[in-house]
Design a protein around this motif. Structure first.
Motif, PDB file in Angstrom:
ATOM      1  N   GLY A  25       0.831  -1.207   0.000  1.00 24.67           N
ATOM      2  CA  GLY A  25       0.000   0.000   0.000  1.00 24.67           C
ATOM      3  C   GLY A  25       0.860   1.248   0.000  1.00 24.67           C
ATOM      4  O   GLY A  25       0.604   2.211  -0.749  1.00 24.67           O
ATOM      5  N   VAL A  26       1.882   1.251   0.843  1.00 28.87           N
ATOM      6  CA  VAL A  26       2.790   2.402   0.912  1.00 28.87           C
ATOM      7  C   VAL A  26       3.533   2.544  -0.423  1.00 28.87           C
ATOM      8  O   VAL A  26       3.646   3.629  -0.990  1.00 28.87           O
ATOM      9  CB  VAL A  26       3.805   2.235   2.073  1.00 28.87           C
ATOM     10  N   PHE A  34       3.633   9.150   5.924  1.00 28.99           N
ATOM     11  CA  PHE A  34       3.814  10.080   7.026  1.00 28.99           C
ATOM     12  C   PHE A  34       3.040   9.591   8.257  1.00 28.99           C
ATOM     13  O   PHE A  34       3.498   9.708   9.386  1.00 28.99           O
ATOM     14  CB  PHE A  34       3.319  11.475   6.628  1.00 28.99           C
ATOM     15  N   PHE A  35       1.835   9.022   7.987  1.00 27.99           N
ATOM     16  CA  PHE A  35       1.034   8.500   9.093  1.00 27.99           C
ATOM     17  C   PHE A  35       1.300   7.030   9.350  1.00 27.99           C
ATOM     18  O   PHE A  35       1.291   6.580  10.483  1.00 27.99           O
ATOM     19  CB  PHE A  35      -0.467   8.701   8.804  1.00 27.99           C
ATOM     20  N   SER A  40       9.031  -1.920   6.245  1.00 25.36           N
ATOM     21  CA  SER A  40      10.473  -2.006   5.965  1.00 25.36           C
ATOM     22  C   SER A  40      11.204  -0.825   6.605  1.00 25.36           C
ATOM     23  O   SER A  40      12.307  -0.972   7.141  1.00 25.36           O
ATOM     24  CB  SER A  40      10.716  -2.045   4.457  1.00 25.36           C
ATOM     25  N   THR A  41      10.559   0.382   6.585  1.00 21.79           N
ATOM     26  CA  THR A  41      11.165   1.552   7.215  1.00 21.79           C
ATOM     27  C   THR A  41      11.294   1.329   8.719  1.00 21.79           C
ATOM     28  O   THR A  41      12.292   1.699   9.332  1.00 21.79           O
ATOM     29  CB  THR A  41      10.294   2.812   7.002  1.00 21.79           C
ATOM     30  N   LEU A  42      10.216   0.705   9.307  1.00 20.40           N
ATOM     31  CA  LEU A  42      10.215   0.452  10.755  1.00 20.40           C
ATOM     32  C   LEU A  42      11.351  -0.485  11.129  1.00 20.40           C
ATOM     33  O   LEU A  42      12.080  -0.244  12.093  1.00 20.40           O
ATOM     34  CB  LEU A  42       8.881  -0.145  11.197  1.00 20.40           C
ATOM     35  N   ASP A 217       7.419  12.268  14.270  1.00 19.94           N
ATOM     36  CA  ASP A 217       8.107  11.195  13.578  1.00 19.94           C
ATOM     37  C   ASP A 217       7.351   9.885  13.819  1.00 19.94           C
ATOM     38  O   ASP A 217       7.609   9.156  14.768  1.00 19.94           O
ATOM     39  CB  ASP A 217       9.549  11.107  14.128  1.00 19.94           C
ATOM     40  N   ALA A 218       6.370   9.605  12.933  1.00 15.90           N
ATOM     41  CA  ALA A 218       5.529   8.411  13.112  1.00 15.90           C
ATOM     42  C   ALA A 218       6.368   7.141  13.090  1.00 15.90           C
ATOM     43  O   ALA A 218       6.073   6.182  13.822  1.00 15.90           O
ATOM     44  CB  ALA A 218       4.457   8.353  12.034  1.00 15.90           C
TER      45      ALA A 218
END
Lengths: 257, 262
Positions: A25-26, A34-35, A40-42, A217-218
């Protein structure tokens, strides 16, 4: 395949599916990172954290606060529970006060504790203790009150002194209750520590999350939450082990002899 | 006063709970090394008698003497085996047996050492580390029996200890109890509602009248030779004759208890 295996597999599939949908989805631009930052970023963020010394200090501090408030809370709660369990008069006198105190949303005490004890360790432990104490107290109280009267009579007929009764009858009986509530207590201790850190501190997992939130910074907030859940899961497993060891005398629920 | 050689001597004992008279007048004499069974209909105050002998209940009138001395406070010479399960579920069989010793200040290790031979005596060698839930009903009773007897009380009190067991297990318990008692004779008061059991075990059977305000109806000596063979005994003519004799008294009281209790 066994039922347990099937359950585990289904659970795994659900988690994997959700993460995949989220990630895709991202990637496709349907979810605003942003929300909802991509998994993968986490993972990357957590990996980044793990390579810094500060992160481990944060974990260590939260762990220390959790353990201290857990032990202190259990100790005070158990002592109180035994005292009131054995003294009906005192129990009747104190009961309304306990109910009143227990009715206060404990989170609100956080700011007070920060004012009283400062930003350091003490205020976190104090909040954790007020949370753990009541769980331990109510369970001990119940345990002492619900000692099997025949077992008690038999111990008395064997001429047990008051202290022997406490050690061999009341405490073990209460222990089963306390142990069955350990998991709740651990959760409470973690909650006390993290919430107090969140309200005001200079280190700890709560502080980490609060900092990330401060700069919108979510990724940091989510990563913090994930680390925190892993933290609780590990503690839970330890408690599970302790419980099994201490309750060997209990009949297995499924197959009674 | 008090006849010498009497372990327990109840004279005209009356027990009241408020306005309710449970036992009107009870006389019970138990000699040293004598095995006395007390039978009576339900609710006749059999357990009340035992509670009086332990000193848990004070009689409203009458005299309780233990080895010739008037009983004040708790009876330090008696051991009491309850009808219901009283083992600590969080202690192993050997720790349950040694419990009384630990209460008296013995170390756990020492209590275990003394408990093991007692477990063997009741036929539970190899069950030392079992918890009560891992034992059968009969095995738990044997642990309870060892728990009472290890304290070597001069007077043993048993309140319907085997009533919850099936017939075969009960017979096994009778054999174990008689063996232990035969080896080391003590005064034993055994409460039961089962006349077979009473005649099988005892030197004397005391019959109580229906409650409330009960008392003693009869005191029958059981002359059956010892040691007794528990399984063969009940078909002998002497046994049957004794059964008939006592039942003619007890049966009437049981009838009465139906009338008063509905």
């Amino acid at each position: 395949m066994s039922r347990r295996g099937r359950v585990a597999l289904t659970q795994f599939a659900i988690v994997l599916g959700l993460i995949l949908i989220w990630e895709l989805g991202v990637w496709a631009g349907l979810i605003d990172p942003f929300f909802f930052p991509a998994p993968s970023t986490l993972v990357a963020r957590i990996g980044e954290w793990m390579s810094t010394a500060d992160f481990w200090t944060d974990i260590g501090i939260t762990l220390l606060e959790t353990v201290l408030s857990f032990l202190a809370g259990i100790w005070i709660g158990t002592a109180l529970g035994i005292w009131l369990g054995l003294s009906p008069f005192a129990a009747e006198v104190v009961q309304p006060f306990i109910k009143m105190f227990n009715a206060i949303p404990r989170i609100l005490l956080g700011p007070i504790f920060v004012i009283w004890f400062g930003l350091g360790l003490t205020s976190k432990v104090a909040l954790g203790v007020t949370l753990v104490l009541f769980v331990a107290f109510f369970n001990t109280f119940q345990g002492v009150r619900e000692v099997n009267p025949v077992v008690l009579a038999n111990a008395r007929l064997l001429r047990a002194s008051k202290s022997s009764l406490l050690r061999h009858v009341y405490l073990p009986s209460a222990t089963t209750w306390i142990l069955s509530s350990l998991r709740v207590s651990v959760g409470m201790a973690v909650m006390g520590a993290v919430v107090a850190e969140y309200l005001g501190s200079s280190a700890g997992l709560g502080h980490l999350i609060a900092q990330a939130e401060g700069v919108l910074d979510a990724t940091g907030v989510f990563a913090g939450i994930i680390v925190l859940s892993a933290f609780v899961v590990v503690l839970d497993a330890i408690v599970d082990c302790a419980e099994k060891r201490l309750l060997v005398w209990r009949p297995a629920p499924a197959h009674e002899s | 006063m008090g006849r010498p050689g009497l372990a327990v001597d109840l004279r005209d004992v009356m027990i009241r709970f408020g306005d309710f008279t449970a036992v009107k007048s009870m006389n019970l004499q138990v000699a040293e090394t004598e095995f006395v069974a007390v039978v009576g209909p339900t609710g006749c105050g059999k357990s009340t008698i035992l509670n009086t002998v332990t000193g848990l209940l004070k009689p409203a009138a009458g005299d309780v003497r233990i080895f010739g001395k008037s009983l004040t406070g708790l009876n330090g010479q008696s051991g009491y085996m309850l009808q219901q399960e009283g083992l600590l579920p969080w202690k192993t069989a050997q720790d349950n047996v040694g419990l009384g010793l630990v209460f008296q200040g013995s170390s756990i290790a020492k209590a275990r050492e003394q408990a093991r031979p007692w477990l063997a005596k009741v036929g539970l060698r190899g069950f030392e580390e079992r918890y009560p839930h891992q034992l059968s009903g009969g095995q738990r009773k044997r642990v309870a029996m060892a728990q009472t007897l290890i304290m070597e009380p001069k007077i043993v009190l048993m309140d319907e200890p085997f009533s919850a067991l099936d017939v075969h297990t009960r017979r096994l318990m009778h054999r174990i109890l008689l063996d232990l008692w035969q080896a080391d004779r003590r005064s034993l008061i055994f409460i039961t509602h089962d006349l077979d059991e009473a005649i099988t075990l005892a030197d004397r059977v005391v019959v109580m009248s229906a409650g409330p305000a009960s008392g003693m109806v009869a005191d029958v000596r059981i002359g059956l030779p010892r040691p007794r063979d528990v399984s063969a005994l009940q078909t002998t003519d002497e046994f049957v004759a004794l059964y008939r004799e006592i039942w003619s008294l007890l049966g009437a009281e049981v009838e009465k208890s139906y009338v008063t209790q509905g």
